[in-house]
Design a protein around this motif. Structure first.
Motif, PDB file in Angstrom:
ATOM      1  N   GLY A 155     -60.405 -39.410 -23.402  1.00 33.47           N
ATOM      2  CA  GLY A 155     -59.913 -40.589 -22.710  1.00 33.47           C
ATOM      3  C   GLY A 155     -58.836 -41.334 -23.465  1.00 33.47           C
ATOM      4  O   GLY A 155     -58.159 -40.799 -24.341  1.00 33.47           O
ATOM      5  N   VAL A 156     -58.693 -42.601 -23.110  1.00 33.17           N
ATOM      6  CA  VAL A 156     -57.679 -43.460 -23.697  1.00 33.17           C
ATOM      7  C   VAL A 156     -58.404 -44.679 -24.236  1.00 33.17           C
ATOM      8  O   VAL A 156     -59.001 -45.438 -23.470  1.00 33.17           O
ATOM      9  N   ALA A 157     -58.359 -44.885 -25.545  1.00 37.21           N
ATOM     10  CA  ALA A 157     -59.066 -46.025 -26.123  1.00 37.21           C
ATOM     11  C   ALA A 157     -58.454 -47.316 -25.606  1.00 37.21           C
ATOM     12  O   ALA A 157     -57.235 -47.488 -25.628  1.00 37.21           O
ATOM     13  N   GLY A 158     -59.293 -48.195 -25.125  1.00 41.59           N
ATOM     14  CA  GLY A 158     -58.820 -49.486 -24.638  1.00 41.59           C
ATOM     15  C   GLY A 158     -58.467 -49.500 -23.169  1.00 41.59           C
ATOM     16  O   GLY A 158     -58.133 -50.554 -22.623  1.00 41.59           O
ATOM     17  N   LEU A 159     -58.549 -48.349 -22.523  1.00 40.32           N
ATOM     18  CA  LEU A 159     -58.191 -48.275 -21.111  1.00 40.32           C
ATOM     19  C   LEU A 159     -58.975 -49.293 -20.280  1.00 40.32           C
ATOM     20  O   LEU A 159     -58.446 -49.935 -19.380  1.00 40.32           O
ATOM     21  N   PHE A 160     -60.238 -49.455 -20.620  1.00 43.30           N
ATOM     22  CA  PHE A 160     -61.079 -50.364 -19.840  1.00 43.30           C
ATOM     23  C   PHE A 160     -60.583 -51.808 -19.944  1.00 43.30           C
ATOM     24  O   PHE A 160     -60.677 -52.574 -18.990  1.00 43.30           O
ATOM     25  N   ASN A 161     -60.037 -52.170 -21.111  1.00 41.71           N
ATOM     26  CA  ASN A 161     -59.487 -53.525 -21.252  1.00 41.71           C
ATOM     27  C   ASN A 161     -58.252 -53.713 -20.374  1.00 41.71           C
ATOM     28  O   ASN A 161     -58.066 -54.775 -19.780  1.00 41.71           O
ATOM     29  N   ALA A 162     -57.404 -52.695 -20.323  1.00 40.23           N
ATOM     30  CA  ALA A 162     -56.217 -52.773 -19.464  1.00 40.23           C
ATOM     31  C   ALA A 162     -56.641 -52.862 -18.002  1.00 40.23           C
ATOM     32  O   ALA A 162     -56.052 -53.590 -17.197  1.00 40.23           O
ATOM     33  N   TYR A 163     -57.682 -52.129 -17.690  1.00 39.86           N
ATOM     34  CA  TYR A 163     -58.219 -52.108 -16.337  1.00 39.86           C
ATOM     35  C   TYR A 163     -58.784 -53.476 -15.972  1.00 39.86           C
ATOM     36  O   TYR A 163     -58.525 -54.023 -14.903  1.00 39.86           O
ATOM     37  N   ARG A 164     -59.550 -54.038 -16.886  1.00 43.51           N
ATOM     38  CA  ARG A 164     -60.143 -55.345 -16.642  1.00 43.51           C
ATOM     39  C   ARG A 164     -59.061 -56.402 -16.467  1.00 43.51           C
ATOM     40  O   ARG A 164     -59.180 -57.294 -15.630  1.00 43.51           O
ATOM     41  N   ALA A 165     -57.996 -56.275 -17.242  1.00 39.69           N
ATOM     42  CA  ALA A 165     -56.909 -57.244 -17.164  1.00 39.69           C
ATOM     43  C   ALA A 165     -56.074 -57.051 -15.902  1.00 39.69           C
ATOM     44  O   ALA A 165     -55.191 -57.855 -15.620  1.00 39.69           O
ATOM     45  N   GLY A 166     -56.346 -56.007 -15.151  1.00 40.79           N
ATOM     46  CA  GLY A 166     -55.604 -55.779 -13.905  1.00 40.79           C
ATOM     47  C   GLY A 166     -54.251 -55.125 -14.134  1.00 40.79           C
ATOM     48  O   GLY A 166     -53.411 -55.098 -13.236  1.00 40.79           O
ATOM     49  N   ASN A 167     -54.028 -54.600 -15.347  1.00 40.58           N
ATOM     50  CA  ASN A 167     -52.719 -54.011 -15.643  1.00 40.58           C
ATOM     51  C   ASN A 167     -52.612 -52.554 -15.241  1.00 40.58           C
ATOM     52  O   ASN A 167     -51.525 -51.977 -15.289  1.00 40.58           O
ATOM     53  N   VAL A 168     -53.725 -51.959 -14.889  1.00 39.21           N
ATOM     54  CA  VAL A 168     -53.680 -50.577 -14.437  1.00 39.21           C
ATOM     55  C   VAL A 168     -54.808 -50.417 -13.420  1.00 39.21           C
ATOM     56  O   VAL A 168     -55.848 -51.075 -13.521  1.00 39.21           O
ATOM     57  N   ALA A 169     -54.577 -49.585 -12.420  1.00 37.44           N
ATOM     58  CA  ALA A 169     -55.636 -49.319 -11.437  1.00 37.44           C
ATOM     59  C   ALA A 169     -56.157 -47.910 -11.659  1.00 37.44           C
ATOM     60  O   ALA A 169     -55.413 -47.023 -12.083  1.00 37.44           O
ATOM     61  N   LEU A 170     -57.435 -47.739 -11.389  1.00 36.29           N
ATOM     62  CA  LEU A 170     -58.047 -46.428 -11.540  1.00 36.29           C
ATOM     63  C   LEU A 170     -58.592 -45.965 -10.195  1.00 36.29           C
ATOM     64  O   LEU A 170     -59.160 -46.745  -9.435  1.00 36.29           O
ATOM     65  N   ALA A 171     -58.402 -44.701  -9.921  1.00 29.13           N
ATOM     66  CA  ALA A 171     -59.006 -44.093  -8.744  1.00 29.13           C
ATOM     67  C   ALA A 171     -59.763 -42.863  -9.227  1.00 29.13           C
ATOM     68  O   ALA A 171     -59.167 -41.994  -9.832  1.00 29.13           O
ATOM     69  N   ASN A 172     -61.078 -42.861  -9.027  1.00 31.85           N
ATOM     70  CA  ASN A 172     -61.884 -43.941  -8.508  1.00 31.85           C
ATOM     71  C   ASN A 172     -62.167 -44.989  -9.578  1.00 31.85           C
ATOM     72  O   ASN A 172     -61.935 -44.749 -10.763  1.00 31.85           O
ATOM     73  N   ALA A 173     -62.711 -46.130  -9.121  1.00 32.26           N
ATOM     74  CA  ALA A 173     -63.091 -47.176 -10.059  1.00 32.26           C
ATOM     75  C   ALA A 173     -64.164 -46.650 -11.005  1.00 32.26           C
ATOM     76  O   ALA A 173     -64.812 -45.641 -10.744  1.00 32.26           O
ATOM     77  N   ILE A 174     -64.362 -47.373 -12.108  1.00 31.66           N
ATOM     78  CA  ILE A 174     -65.466 -47.062 -13.016  1.00 31.66           C
ATOM     79  C   ILE A 174     -66.772 -47.489 -12.333  1.00 31.66           C
ATOM     80  O   ILE A 174     -66.823 -48.518 -11.665  1.00 31.66           O
ATOM     81  N   GLY A 175     -67.801 -46.683 -12.492  1.00 28.91           N
ATOM     82  CA  GLY A 175     -69.124 -47.123 -12.034  1.00 28.91           C
ATOM     83  C   GLY A 175     -69.476 -46.766 -10.604  1.00 28.91           C
ATOM     84  O   GLY A 175     -70.476 -47.241 -10.079  1.00 28.91           O
ATOM     85  N   THR A 176     -68.682 -45.920  -9.953  1.00 26.89           N
ATOM     86  CA  THR A 176     -68.994 -45.557  -8.566  1.00 26.89           C
ATOM     87  C   THR A 176     -70.210 -44.632  -8.487  1.00 26.89           C
ATOM     88  O   THR A 176     -70.821 -44.509  -7.430  1.00 26.89           O
ATOM     89  N   ALA A 230     -51.463 -49.814  -6.341  1.00 22.97           N
ATOM     90  CA  ALA A 230     -50.479 -50.320  -7.297  1.00 22.97           C
ATOM     91  C   ALA A 230     -50.348 -51.831  -7.140  1.00 22.97           C
ATOM     92  O   ALA A 230     -50.688 -52.379  -6.096  1.00 22.97           O
ATOM     93  N   PRO A 231     -49.875 -52.491  -8.188  1.00 21.71           N
ATOM     94  CA  PRO A 231     -49.684 -53.941  -8.082  1.00 21.71           C
ATOM     95  C   PRO A 231     -48.823 -54.277  -6.869  1.00 21.71           C
ATOM     96  O   PRO A 231     -47.939 -53.511  -6.491  1.00 21.71           O
ATOM     97  N   ASP A 232     -49.101 -55.423  -6.267  1.00 21.64           N
ATOM     98  CA  ASP A 232     -48.382 -55.804  -5.046  1.00 21.64           C
ATOM     99  C   ASP A 232     -46.879 -55.798  -5.263  1.00 21.64           C
ATOM    100  O   ASP A 232     -46.402 -56.158  -6.328  1.00 21.64           O
ATOM    101  N   ASN A 233     -46.194 -55.408  -4.244  1.00 20.80           N
ATOM    102  CA  ASN A 233     -44.726 -55.445  -4.233  1.00 20.80           C
ATOM    103  C   ASN A 233     -44.086 -54.591  -5.321  1.00 20.80           C
ATOM    104  O   ASN A 233     -42.949 -54.818  -5.703  1.00 20.80           O
TER     105      ASN A 233
END
Lengths: 502, 321
Positions: A306-327, A223-226
């Motif tokens: 899935g969720v359209a645009g999720l990857f953009n939110a992920y790239r922007a750092g607004n959401v974290a994914l477990a596991n990351a894409i591309g593992t 999760a985002p810090d703090n």
């Protein structure tokens, strides 16, 4: 009880040792020290009582709705996950090696992924061929340069281990995308504690019930810090997925919302969950959906999961994914052959857990060897999991071999081959008697920036058919509880204190 | 030379849609030979425009419109300064191949040396390779010029004969197509001999005296190849040109699939109709009083709610001409 040198008690009359390592018996047919108590209990347990307990266990699974779906068969519907009554036992010392080996492996693979998706040093240094990366269908070029939270690519891994005939554990494959089965590990334990309460209590088995909290801690660490109270959700493809039971089970155990793609919505690069009280921001997604289906805008446009645009939110750092894409590029079965080198490259250490010999069909001379020995080898497609699309050479027909000869020649990069490995055998309850069946072990590795947590044990999968080497649940395998024992020294202390307390 | 570019994309949906998400690759590149001095993207209905740099280095703008809407207009305006590249030598020594191979082995050009989705090797391509005698007999620069003019001479420029998602075989068979097809064919040929080659999406400033084949009010596409000692050189097989001060670069990728001007998804049971207008003028000239829109084209993407309908590749009108 000492065993007569000649012959075994009737209960074990059908127990034959083969070429494989036997978990319970030494080659001289003496029970190993850590199996002695179980062995004796089995001698005292009448066959009808064993059947009764097996039935009680099966009923418990049925009542809890613990089922899964087998794909690719006409009757492919939900079935109970077959459970074998007899626990598989691992000593403290054995587990210590496994734990160190898995921690080493996951640490190296995570560094490998970070490197691949940034500078690619390991490729420039020629340790792993660039071609192998770019031809891997799970390599996500869109991930290049993307900063993942705390550099953690693999939060949850399931690493399949086998025990080779010499008794050492070896890695059969890495599962770094969306490994499943951990719910069976947890449920197996609950069931066996009811079926064998005394045996369990006296055996000194290390607990595993903290798995869900450890998983939650691993997700929170993304999760985002703090962030005092991050909103974490479990994203499932839905009720038709073979592992839906597990998704619901884990969400419930962690106290998280279980959502499907249609429950989420993206706005201004932020992911929201639709709730009856309006939209609620989502910070971390434990996604149990494959990369391909996670975002119809970025990946497969035909995906409805899935969720359209999720990857953009992920790239922007607004959401974290477990596991990351591309593992998936790191658990490709051809990449597997390079893991010992990968460990050496990033950690400067030799691999603690060995690999099984692997032939890459993309290499001309290795392919020639494979094609000449198809009847002796196991051939696997590199990007699949779940035991689909495999050839088990010794158990295959001429026709199947020809089919694979054709497949391999058409797309050599897509196949690897391994010598047929004799998985170890463990005692299983077969209709009131005890017989050996082949098993493997899938421990679940939780990896965060602070620590790597592996609850002791994992899912021991059983090839229920006599002589079969295929343990995958999707191929009709079953499972049994896995008991990792406390350090005998600790145990004495523990028992002493318990006695004095009583 | 300074250019003002206007690029208007209009979607009309037959029924209201919601939760539309769009990505646009429309901001001209800034690098040694080209500078994007100003770029504005606006939408109607209004949306908050965000941007990121993709893994190929292109600037991507993205936005979403959650509420129901029946129309979407995207207006991009750019002010760009383009320099003429340094003049090319007449040819390179044959030893340039060796130099090239050494560059390629040192750095990561893998993706632009192998076939990508739109540049697959086919029997028709192999035939065309023989026809143009594509090989390493010439030096790399001479070979590139030959391929560039070879495609120009052997293909007719014919809009509407291929689709935005046509494989190169369609154009190879008919010997006609548009700039997107010609670029894909050139890329496929050039990569075969081991020259890194990429697709460029952009605009071409047309002057009447140039007699360019490509359409004026449209986006354009050409290729860039890497040459030792020179760097990236643009070749425009549609017009038999070496890319120069009239070529305005917007995005680069392995092929069209990496750089569509817009791509998007929406929710709703609707077909979308799309029309596009582009103007490229010297910045000294006044804005056009009227934009010429392409004919409205119905694109067959309609999804049953809650499915996502995809506009990708269905956008025939965005075919780069």
């Amino acid at each position: 009880m000492t065993l007569p040198a000649t012959g075994l008690p009737e209960r074990f009359a059908a127990y034959e040792l083969g070429a494989a390592y036997d978990e319970m018996f030494t080659p001289e047919m003496r029970p190993r020290a850590h199996y002695q108590t179980l062995y004796e209990s089995l001698l005292e347990l009448p066959p009808e009582e064993m059947r009764r307990r097996q039935e009680a266990a099966d009923l418990s699974f049925l009542n809890q709705g613990i089922t899964f779906t087998v794909y690719g068969r006409d009757e492919g519907t939900e079935r109970i996950f077959p459970f074998d009554l007899l626990p598989r036992i691992i000593t403290h010392a054995e587990w210590d090696t496994v734990e160190r080996g898995l921690t080493q492996r996951i640490t190296a693979l995570n560094l490998f992924l970070k490197d691949l998706y940034h500078h690619g040093k390991i490729l420039s240094d020629g340790v792993v061929p660039r071609e192998l990366i770019y031809t891997c269908k799970h390599f996500r070029r869109d991930m290049r340069g993307l900063q993942v939270r705390r550099d953690i690519y693999v939060s949850v891994a399931g690493i399949d281990l086998i025990r080779t005939p010499d008794g050492s554990f070896a890695v059969l494959e890495d599962n770094l995308r969306v490994p499943s089965g951990v719910s069976y590990m947890l449920v197996n334990r609950q069931v066996i504690m009811r079926v064998f309460p005394h045996l369990f209590r006296n055996y000194g088995v290390r607990p595993i019930d903290h798995y869900s909290q450890a998983l939650l801690a691993t997700l929170r660490a993304l999760a985002p810090d703090n962030h005092p109270d991050p909103n974490i959700v479990v994203l499932t493809p839905g009720v038709y997925n073979s592992a839906y039971f597990e998704h619901a089970f884990l969400a419930r155990q962690m106290g998280l919302e279980l959502v499907e793609g249609r429950d989420l919505l993206l706005h201004d690069n932020v992911v929201y969950m639709r709730t009856t009280a309006g939209l609620k921001r989502v910070d971390v997604i434990y996604r149990r959906i494959d990369d391909d289906f996670v975002d119809p805008l970025a990946f497969r446009p035909d995906s409805m999961l899935g969720v359209a645009g999720l990857f953009n939110a992920y790239r922007a750092g607004n959401v974290a994914l477990a596991n990351a894409i591309g593992t998936g590029v790191a658990d490709d079965k051809a990449m597997y052959a390079y893991v010992p080198k990968i460990i050496k490259y990033y950690l400067g250490e030799d691999a603690i857990l060995q690999n099984v010999d692997t032939y890459l069909c993309g290499d001309d001379s290795q392919r020639a060897y494979v094609l000449a020995n198809l009847d002796k080898m196991v051939v696997k497609p590199v990007g699949e999991s779940g035991g689909y699309g495999m050839l088990i050479g010794p158990h295959s027909t001429r026709k199947q071999q020809e089919e694979f000869r054709h497949l391999i020649s058409a797309t050599p990069r897509n196949y690897i081959a391994q010598p047929t490995v004799q998985l170890s055998c463990a005692p299983c309850s077969v209709d009131g008697s005890v017989e050996p069946r082949h098993i493997d072990l899938r421990p679940y590795v939780l990896h965060s920036a602070e620590r790597t947590t592996i609850v002791p044990g994992g899912l021991t999968r059983v090839a229920l058919t006599k002589g079969s080497l295929v343990v995958n649940s999707s191929q009709g395998g079953g499972s049994k509880d896995t008991w990792v024992l406390f350090d005998p020294r600790d145990r004495i202390d523990g028992e002493t204190s318990r006695r004095s307390f009583l | 030379m300074h250019y003002t570019i206007r690029h208007i994309t209009r979607f009309h949906y037959t029924h209201p849609v919601s939760e539309s998400l769009t990505e646009a690759r429309m901001q001209p590149i800034t690098d040694a030979n080209q500078r994007c001095l100003n770029f504005e993207l606006s939408t109607s209905p209004e949306a908050r425009i965000m941007s990121y740099r993709d893994h190929l280095g292109n600037i991507v703008h993205n936005f979403d419109i959650p509420g129901h809407h029946s129309k979407l207009t995207i207006t991009a305006k750019a002010l760009v300064d383009v320099q003429d590249p340094a003049p090319l030598p007449d040819s390179l020594p044959i030893s340039a191949w060796k130099e090239l191979d050494s560059i390629v082995s040192r750095d990561d050009f893998y993706e632009i040396l192998v076939p990508s989705p739109f540049t697959q090797a086919t029997p028709l391509l192999a035939e065309f390779t023989r026809e143009l005698a594509v090989g390493r007999d010439d030096d790399p620069l001479t070979l590139l010029h030959r391929i560039n003019s070879g495609i120009f001479q052997r293909f007719d420029y014919a809009p509407q004969t291929t689709r935005v998602d046509s494989p190169i075989d369609d154009a190879l068979r008919a010997r006609k197509g548009v700039c997107q097809d010609f670029s894909h064919i050139m890329i496929a040929l050039v990569r075969q001999v081991g020259i890194p080659c990429r697709y460029v999406s952009g605009y071409l400033f047309h002057r009447t005296e140039d007699h360019d084949r490509s359409a004026a009010d449209s986006s354009h596409a050409w290729v860039e190849a890497l040459l030792p000692g020179i760097g990236w050189v643009g070749f425009d097989p549609t017009n038999n040109l070496v890319a120069g001060g009239r070529h305005i670069r917007v995005a680069v990728g392995c092929d069209y699939a990496d750089v569509p001007p817009t791509r998007g998804v929406f929710k709703g049971q609707a077909k979308s109709e799309l029309s596009v207008a582009v103007s490229v003028l010297p910045s000294t000239e006044p804005a056009p009083t009227q934009m010429n829109y392409s004919p409205i084209l119905s694109i067959g993407s309609h999804g049953a709610e809650p499915d996502w309908a995809s506009e990708e590749f269905a956008q025939q009108i965005q075919q780069q001409q």
